[in-house]
Motif scaffolding. Structure first.
Motif, PDB file in Angstrom:
ATOM      1  N   HIS A  38       0.847  -1.195   0.000  1.00  0.00           N
ATOM      2  CA  HIS A  38       0.000   0.000   0.000  1.00  0.00           C
ATOM      3  C   HIS A  38       0.883   1.246   0.000  1.00  0.00           C
ATOM      4  CE1 HIS A  38      -2.995   2.947   1.151  1.00  0.00           C
ATOM      5  NE2 HIS A  38      -3.914   2.036   0.892  1.00  0.00           N
ATOM      6  N   ARG A  41       1.609   2.894   3.346  1.00  0.00           N
ATOM      7  CA  ARG A  41       2.548   2.185   4.221  1.00  0.00           C
ATOM      8  C   ARG A  41       3.993   2.404   3.770  1.00  0.00           C
ATOM      9  NH1 ARG A  41      -2.037  -1.378   4.596  1.00  0.00           N
ATOM     10  NH2 ARG A  41      -1.315  -2.800   2.995  1.00  0.00           N
ATOM     11  N   HIS A  73      -2.664   1.392   9.369  1.00  0.00           N
ATOM     12  CA  HIS A  73      -1.488   1.066   8.567  1.00  0.00           C
ATOM     13  C   HIS A  73      -0.301   0.692   9.465  1.00  0.00           C
ATOM     14  CE1 HIS A  73      -3.108   1.813   4.645  1.00  0.00           C
ATOM     15  NE2 HIS A  73      -3.396   3.082   4.920  1.00  0.00           N
TER      16      HIS A  73
END
Length: 119
Positions: A38, A41, A73
């Protein structure tokens, strides 16, 4: 073919027996890669790596994301073993686990080398 059970560090017991023979389990590598999948992240890791440790609020201020989003996250990164968490009074401190990231890098390098060595 069945795989042997994972140890806490993601290695199979059989892998630990041979000196210098660290072959990470595919599931452990995949879990860490999933945590890296992601963009937020990745940005969190970049921010954390620029300092010794940060609290969630500092990450929120840097990324302009909701506190609950950053917390989620961070939780994923901690569970994957890529970030360490330490309670600090009323706040929590987070820092990159540089050894874990180095292991991810080594795993990806080994995978690329094994897949591309026949070219």
């Amino acid at each position: 073919m069945t795989e042997s059970p994972l140890e806490a560090d993601g290695r199979r017991a059989a892998d630990k027996c041979a000196p210098g023979n660290y072959v990470p389990d595919s599931r452990a590598v995949a879990a860490r890669m999933a945590a890296l999948s992601h963009p937020a992240r990745i940005e969190i890791l970049k921010h954390l790596s620029a300092s010794s440790s940060c609290c969630c609020r500092e990450v929120v201020d840097h990324l302009d994301l909701a506190q609950s989003t950053v917390s989620q996250h961070l939780k994923i990164l901690v569970e994957a073993g890529l970030v360490r968490f330490a309670p600090d009074r009323q706040r929590s401190r987070y820092e990159v686990d540089r050894a874990a990231l180095a292991d991810v890098s080594a795993s990806v390098t080994a995978l690329v080398n094994s897949c591309c060595s026949g070219r």
